[in-house]
Design a protein around this motif. Structure first.
Motif, PDB file in Angstrom:
ATOM      1  N   PRO A  61      -3.888   6.472   5.459  1.00 29.02           N
ATOM      2  CA  PRO A  61      -4.952   5.473   5.609  1.00 29.02           C
ATOM      3  C   PRO A  61      -6.361   6.023   5.449  1.00 29.02           C
ATOM      4  CG  PRO A  61      -3.278   5.163   7.291  1.00 29.02           C
ATOM      5  CD  PRO A  61      -2.919   6.423   6.572  1.00 29.02           C
TER       6      PRO A  61
ATOM      7  N   LEU B 197      -3.786  -2.914  15.476  1.00 28.80           N
ATOM      8  CA  LEU B 197      -3.464  -3.534  14.186  1.00 28.80           C
ATOM      9  C   LEU B 197      -3.390  -5.070  14.227  1.00 28.80           C
ATOM     10  CD1 LEU B 197      -0.875  -1.216  12.393  1.00 28.80           C
ATOM     11  CD2 LEU B 197      -3.175  -1.858  11.639  1.00 28.80           C
TER      12      LEU B 197
ATOM     13  N   GLU C 137      -7.555  -3.178   7.089  1.00 22.80           N
ATOM     14  CA  GLU C 137      -6.379  -2.507   7.674  1.00 22.80           C
ATOM     15  C   GLU C 137      -6.538  -0.995   7.775  1.00 22.80           C
ATOM     16  OE1 GLU C 137      -1.540  -2.017   7.057  1.00 22.80           O
ATOM     17  OE2 GLU C 137      -2.612  -3.701   6.113  1.00 22.80           O
ATOM     18  N   PRO C 138      -6.866  -0.281   6.687  1.00 21.91           N
ATOM     19  CA  PRO C 138      -7.038   1.171   6.845  1.00 21.91           C
ATOM     20  C   PRO C 138      -8.192   1.520   7.784  1.00 21.91           C
ATOM     21  CG  PRO C 138      -7.719   0.448   4.646  1.00 21.91           C
ATOM     22  CD  PRO C 138      -7.013  -0.692   5.281  1.00 21.91           C
TER      23      PRO C 138
ATOM     24  N   ARG D 285      -6.823   1.222  11.360  1.00 21.23           N
ATOM     25  CA  ARG D 285      -5.882   2.327  11.610  1.00 21.23           C
ATOM     26  C   ARG D 285      -6.624   3.638  11.869  1.00 21.23           C
ATOM     27  NH1 ARG D 285      -0.481   1.810  10.388  1.00 21.23           N
ATOM     28  NH2 ARG D 285       0.180  -0.061   9.252  1.00 21.23           N
TER      29      ARG D 285
ATOM     30  N   ASP E  96      -3.305   2.406  15.716  1.00 19.42           N
ATOM     31  CA  ASP E  96      -2.329   1.372  15.374  1.00 19.42           C
ATOM     32  C   ASP E  96      -2.160   0.317  16.454  1.00 19.42           C
ATOM     33  OD1 ASP E  96      -1.971   2.660  13.019  1.00 19.42           O
ATOM     34  OD2 ASP E  96       0.050   3.430  13.449  1.00 19.42           O
TER      35      ASP E  96
END
Length: 490
Positions: free
Chosen positions: A441, A322, A310-311, A314, A319
């Motif tokens: 992030p 995502l 996830e980070p 990002r 985003d």
């Protein structure tokens, strides 16, 4: 060839090929990040559909003859010329087939743009055919240093072309320009570097000999490639183009480590181990080392990527991408056994059992129907989870059939790789827990990478994993050699 000399050449080949993949995949990765910020997921999805057919047709163009040449220790000019003309004729035929079928493909997916995209991208088939023999010559000579510079030149050139086109507003066509220019420059540089020129020679004797081995690899390759692309077909047909874009991007990230590492290992180990194919003791010892070291690297990278997904998404591509995070995490678990699949299948090729190779591929595809049906009738996540389960099952099939050829059983293989998996899983779980920190992030990602690296090395040192010590020895020796060389030159 003596064992020490072969080992040194193999290590050097692995080093150069690893550097090749790190540099060139790194360039492609950076280019992909830039393009992902400029191009929508839907447009990535459309290119993904075209690449489905390019991948299948390319497997037909290669026809297994390149692999047959690598395995053969006494190749003649007749062999090279025969394979070259066969590949070229096949590519021209398939180009016209693709050209004619492009409107039908556009209608099937209900995407009119695919008509022109397919007609233009089809030229990659012919360009690729022109590179196969040149690439085979480099692999047979274990000349991975030359291959690295060629790949880097093509990656840089195509990256500049793709990014420039994207900034000028060409959108999806910037991806087309990148794909075509990459293969075109790669092929051109191979021809310049090798100095090998084809002659108007075609030997039916050579064709029959090489095709006898390669035909079964051709059939297996078509089956495998087609089924690997079926997931994209299902997503492209039954879901929105953006969903295919998310899946394509997740696959792209997942392939950075798993598929590329497998490519490095196979391209070096296959020609090297083919030279000792009749010495079963040395062959088994070689395969054990390859499997243990490869899987330590693979488990570390793939489980680590799942933990930081996830980070990482990002920070790198924004985003808007995502939704591909859960796809990526599942893909990481789907792909982390991929090198083990490939190494077991490579043994069948080294031992000349292309017939068994084909049989295994057919058997596995019956099992692979299950996740595809889940994708059509239940949902995309169930399809991906099902592919993880069928992938584990497929490994057991590969290992079961390769065991009699080398007396290297499934239980031995699992015992060899289990310590690496346990260590890597502990590292990944610790790294994933960091993702809950309430900070930006990019800070989370940096902390995760740093902690993951330190923790993995520490655990490997504590448990004294033999595969880690082998890799550590190779790296330290390479550094010492480079320092000595620098001292001499200075």
């Amino acid at each position: 060839m003596c064992e020490e000399n072969l080992k040194n050449r193999t290590i050097k080949g692995f080093g150069w090929n690893f550097l090749d993949n790190v540099l060139n995949r790194g360039i492609s990765f950076v280019v992909g990040i830039v393009l992902a910020r400029l191009i929508s997921p839907s447009e990535y999805g459309l290119i993904g559909i075209v690449l489905i057919f390019i991948a299948v047709f390319n497997s037909i163009v290669e026809s297994g003859l390149g692999t047959a040449l690598i395995r053969k220790n006494d190749c003649t000019e007749d062999d090279y010329n025969t394979v070259f003309h066969t590949n070229l004729i096949l590519s021209v035929i398939l180009f016209f087939v693709f050209y004619v079928c492009s409107p039908l493909i556009a209608d099937f997916f209900n995407e009119p743009q695919l008509n022109l995209l397919g007609k233009v991208m089809g030229c990659v088939l012919i360009i690729n055919a022109l590179s196969i023999i040149q690439n085979t010559i480099l692999l047979k000579k274990l000349d991975f240093k030359g291959k690295m510079f060629i790949s880097m030149g093509s990656s840089l050139t195509s990256g500049v072309i793709g990014i420039t086109m994207a900034y000028k507003g060409y959108a999806i066509w910037s991806l087309v320009g990148q794909q075509i220019s990459r293969q075109g420059v790669y092929t051109l540089l191979l021809w310049i570097y090798n100095h090998w020129l084809p002659k108007l020679v075609f030997s039916w004797k050579s064709f029959k000999e090489l095709f006898g081995f390669g035909s079964k690899l051709l059939a297996a390759g078509i089956i495998d490639t087609t089924w690997n692309q079926i997931y994209q077909v299902v997503i492209g047909k039954f879901y929105a183009p953006a969903t295919l874009g998310y899946y394509t991007k997740a696959n792209e990230f997942g392939s950075i480590f798993s598929s590329n590492l497998t490519s490095v290992v196979q391209s070096v180990s296959f020609p090297a181990l083919s030279k000792i194919q009749d010495d079963l003791i040395r062959l088994k010892r070689g395969y054990q080392k390859v499997i243990k070291t490869t899987m330590l690297i693979t488990f570390t990278l793939m489980l680590g990527m799942a933990a930081v997904a996830e980070p990482m998404i990002r920070v790198l591509i924004g985003d808007k991408w995502l939704p591909c995070v859960p796809f990526l995490q599942i893909v990481c678990f789907q792909m982390f056994l991929y090198p083990l699949h490939a190494i077991n299948l490579s043994l069948l090729q080294v031992r000349g059992r292309s017939d068994l190779f084909l049989k295994i591929q057919i058997l596995k595809k019956f099992i692979a129907v299950i996740p595809i049906l889940l994708g059509i009738f239940v949902g995309i996540y169930w399809m991906l989870i099902g592919s993880v389960i069928t992938g584990i099952t497929a490994y057991y099939i590969n290992a079961y059939y390769s065991k009699p050829l080398l007396n290297y059983s499934i239980s031995e293989q699992v015992k060899d790789i289990l310590p690496s998996f346990a260590v890597s899983l502990c590292m990944a779980m610790s790294v994933y827990s960091i993702s809950y920190l309430p900070v930006k992030p990019i800070i989370v990602l940096c902390i995760q990478i740093g902690v993951g690296a330190i923790l993995q090395i520490t655990l490997c040192e504590i448990f004294r994993l033999s595969e880690y010590l082998e890799l550590k020895s190779i790296v330290l020796n390479a550094i010492k050699t480079q320092l000595k060389l620098s001292a001499i030159l200075s």
